[in-house]
Write an enzyme that holds these catalytic residues in place. Structure first.
Site, PDB file in Angstrom:
ATOM      1  N   GLN A 189       0.022   3.951   8.174  1.00 39.93           N
ATOM      2  CA  GLN A 189       1.145   4.282   9.036  1.00 39.93           C
ATOM      3  C   GLN A 189       2.156   5.160   8.296  1.00 39.93           C
ATOM      4  O   GLN A 189       2.637   6.163   8.830  1.00 39.93           O
ATOM      5  CB  GLN A 189       1.813   2.997   9.526  1.00 39.93           C
ATOM      6  CG  GLN A 189       3.092   3.236  10.265  1.00 39.93           C
ATOM      7  CD  GLN A 189       3.654   1.955  10.852  1.00 39.93           C
ATOM      8  OE1 GLN A 189       3.196   1.501  11.884  1.00 39.93           O
ATOM      9  NE2 GLN A 189       4.616   1.371  10.185  1.00 39.93           N
ATOM     10  N   LEU A 233      11.236 -10.621  11.274  1.00 42.11           N
ATOM     11  CA  LEU A 233      11.593 -10.075   9.964  1.00 42.11           C
ATOM     12  C   LEU A 233      11.198 -11.004   8.815  1.00 42.11           C
ATOM     13  O   LEU A 233      11.348 -12.215   8.905  1.00 42.11           O
ATOM     14  CB  LEU A 233      13.103  -9.796   9.915  1.00 42.11           C
ATOM     15  CG  LEU A 233      13.626  -8.830  10.993  1.00 42.11           C
ATOM     16  CD1 LEU A 233      15.141  -8.676  10.868  1.00 42.11           C
ATOM     17  CD2 LEU A 233      12.940  -7.484  10.939  1.00 42.11           C
ATOM     18  N   HIS A 234      10.678 -10.390   7.745  1.00 43.88           N
ATOM     19  CA  HIS A 234      10.235 -11.165   6.581  1.00 43.88           C
ATOM     20  C   HIS A 234      10.784 -10.517   5.312  1.00 43.88           C
ATOM     21  O   HIS A 234      11.588  -9.576   5.385  1.00 43.88           O
ATOM     22  CB  HIS A 234       8.706 -11.251   6.570  1.00 43.88           C
ATOM     23  CG  HIS A 234       8.020  -9.918   6.726  1.00 43.88           C
ATOM     24  ND1 HIS A 234       8.128  -8.912   5.788  1.00 43.88           N
ATOM     25  CD2 HIS A 234       7.260  -9.410   7.733  1.00 43.88           C
ATOM     26  CE1 HIS A 234       7.430  -7.862   6.182  1.00 43.88           C
ATOM     27  NE2 HIS A 234       6.909  -8.127   7.369  1.00 43.88           N
ATOM     28  N   MET A 238       9.455  -4.157  14.258  1.00 43.57           N
ATOM     29  CA  MET A 238       9.104  -4.827  15.513  1.00 43.57           C
ATOM     30  C   MET A 238       9.570  -6.282  15.449  1.00 43.57           C
ATOM     31  O   MET A 238       9.081  -7.132  16.197  1.00 43.57           O
ATOM     32  CB  MET A 238       7.598  -4.733  15.767  1.00 43.57           C
ATOM     33  CG  MET A 238       7.147  -3.289  15.954  1.00 43.57           C
ATOM     34  SD  MET A 238       5.716  -3.085  17.034  1.00 43.57           S
ATOM     35  CE  MET A 238       4.486  -3.950  16.130  1.00 43.57           C
ATOM     36  N   HIS A 277      10.792  -6.694   5.005  1.00 43.50           N
ATOM     37  CA  HIS A 277      11.899  -6.062   5.744  1.00 43.50           C
ATOM     38  C   HIS A 277      13.208  -6.253   4.984  1.00 43.50           C
ATOM     39  O   HIS A 277      14.035  -5.354   4.925  1.00 43.50           O
ATOM     40  CB  HIS A 277      12.052  -6.688   7.134  1.00 43.50           C
ATOM     41  CG  HIS A 277      10.879  -6.481   8.033  1.00 43.50           C
ATOM     42  ND1 HIS A 277      10.142  -7.526   8.540  1.00 43.50           N
ATOM     43  CD2 HIS A 277      10.316  -5.353   8.523  1.00 43.50           C
ATOM     44  CE1 HIS A 277       9.183  -7.050   9.301  1.00 43.50           C
ATOM     45  NE2 HIS A 277       9.254  -5.738   9.313  1.00 43.50           N
ATOM     46  N   GLY A 336       8.135   0.507   5.307  1.00 45.22           N
ATOM     47  CA  GLY A 336       7.413  -0.366   4.385  1.00 45.22           C
ATOM     48  C   GLY A 336       6.142   0.304   3.885  1.00 45.22           C
ATOM     49  O   GLY A 336       5.581   1.178   4.550  1.00 45.22           O
ATOM     50  N   GLN A 383       1.939   0.940  21.176  1.00 47.33           N
ATOM     51  CA  GLN A 383       1.062   0.960  20.010  1.00 47.33           C
ATOM     52  C   GLN A 383       0.037  -0.170  20.009  1.00 47.33           C
ATOM     53  O   GLN A 383      -0.686  -0.346  19.049  1.00 47.33           O
ATOM     54  CB  GLN A 383       1.875   1.007  18.711  1.00 47.33           C
ATOM     55  CG  GLN A 383       2.668  -0.238  18.387  1.00 47.33           C
ATOM     56  CD  GLN A 383       3.582  -0.016  17.187  1.00 47.33           C
ATOM     57  OE1 GLN A 383       4.600   0.659  17.287  1.00 47.33           O
ATOM     58  NE2 GLN A 383       3.225  -0.566  16.033  1.00 47.33           N
ATOM     59  N   LYS A 395       3.507  -1.554   3.133  1.00 44.94           N
ATOM     60  CA  LYS A 395       2.414  -2.472   3.438  1.00 44.94           C
ATOM     61  C   LYS A 395       1.372  -1.780   4.300  1.00 44.94           C
ATOM     62  O   LYS A 395       0.180  -1.882   4.068  1.00 44.94           O
ATOM     63  CB  LYS A 395       2.979  -3.708   4.154  1.00 44.94           C
ATOM     64  CG  LYS A 395       2.043  -4.896   4.124  1.00 44.94           C
ATOM     65  CD  LYS A 395       2.617  -6.070   4.868  1.00 44.94           C
ATOM     66  CE  LYS A 395       2.285  -5.930   6.328  1.00 44.94           C
ATOM     67  NZ  LYS A 395       2.910  -6.810   7.241  1.00 44.94           N
ATOM     68  N   ASP A 396       1.855  -1.052   5.305  1.00 45.69           N
ATOM     69  CA  ASP A 396       0.942  -0.301   6.156  1.00 45.69           C
ATOM     70  C   ASP A 396       0.906   1.144   5.663  1.00 45.69           C
ATOM     71  O   ASP A 396       1.622   2.011   6.148  1.00 45.69           O
ATOM     72  CB  ASP A 396       1.417  -0.381   7.613  1.00 45.69           C
ATOM     73  CG  ASP A 396       0.335   0.074   8.568  1.00 45.69           C
ATOM     74  OD1 ASP A 396      -0.578   0.801   8.112  1.00 45.69           O
ATOM     75  OD2 ASP A 396       0.388  -0.288   9.744  1.00 45.69           O
TER      76      ASP A 396
HETATM   77  O1  PAF Z   1       5.565  -1.055  11.240  1.00 42.33           O
HETATM   78  C1  PAF Z   1       6.105  -1.409  12.311  1.00 42.33           C
HETATM   79  O2  PAF Z   1       6.706  -2.470  12.397  1.00 42.33           O
HETATM   80  C2  PAF Z   1       5.989  -0.519  13.531  1.00 42.33           C
HETATM   81  O3  PAF Z   1       4.777   0.117  13.607  1.00 42.33           O
HETATM   82  C3  PAF Z   1       7.154   0.506  13.662  1.00 42.33           C
HETATM   83  C4  PAF Z   1       7.156   1.522  12.518  1.00 42.33           C
HETATM   84  C5  PAF Z   1       8.474  -0.231  13.693  1.00 42.33           C
HETATM   85  C6  PAF Z   1       6.999   1.271  14.976  1.00 42.33           C
HETATM   86  O4  PAF Z   1       6.985   0.427  16.079  1.00 42.33           O
END
Ligand code: PAF
Length: 158
Positions: free
Chosen positions: A153, A33-34, A30, A37, A147, A61, A149-150
């Protein structure tokens, strides 16, 4: 680096690369960027012929109490970082491109998303799985880089 904002041209470009035998790696983000990423982009660059990055602040989301409008948008800095990491294609679609008027199709992972933080953020994971499903259909990568981190997800997506 090519910056592409609509679906059709990126599909054509990827189709061409694939028919030339190239492998495609994909990092969905999204933006803002860090270093996290950056490490995904490096791995994607190393392991594939074509490195594709998407930057899309996905409105689906965000819950009604969460501030979609306040989410950081840093396109110039993101482009600079992407160039430095030798990304081939940066996909920056508009919300209209991803969710045209009257959009009605969603991907939902059942059960799992009712626990985890899905409980306190209803609709969040549905938005994530929908956008990632759409992006995978557009990019058709050989490898997807997510990533850690989450972790919730990552568990829902994999
Ligand atoms: O982790 C994220 O940045 C977002 O949830 C993703 C996977 C790009 C979906 O929008």
């Amino acid at each position: 680096m090519r910056v592409i904002r609509s679906v059709r041209p990126i599909q054509q470009l990827i189709k061409k690369a694939k028919s030339a035998g190239k492998t495609v790696g994909f990092v969905p983000t999204m933006g803002a960027l860090h270093d996290g990423h950056r490490s995904l982009l490096r791995r994607c660059r190393r392991e594939n012929d074509l490195a594709v990055l998407s930057v899309f602040v996905n409105p689906k989301q965000f819950g009604p109490e969460e501030d979609f409008a306040e989410y950081p948008r840093r396109e110039r800095a993101d482009k600079k970082l992407a160039k430095r990491e030798k990304v081939d294609i940066m996909f920056i679609p508009t919300a209209k491109e991803m969710y045209p008027e009257g959009y009605l199709t969603y991907i939902e992972v059942e059960r799992m998303t009712r626990v985890l933080c899905g409980r306190s953020r209803p609709g969040h994971f549905k938005g994530v799985t929908t956008v990632v499903g759409k992006l995978l259909n557009i990019i058709t990568p050989d490898v997807l880089y997510l990533g850690q981190k989450d972790a919730q997800q990552a568990a829902v997506l994999t």
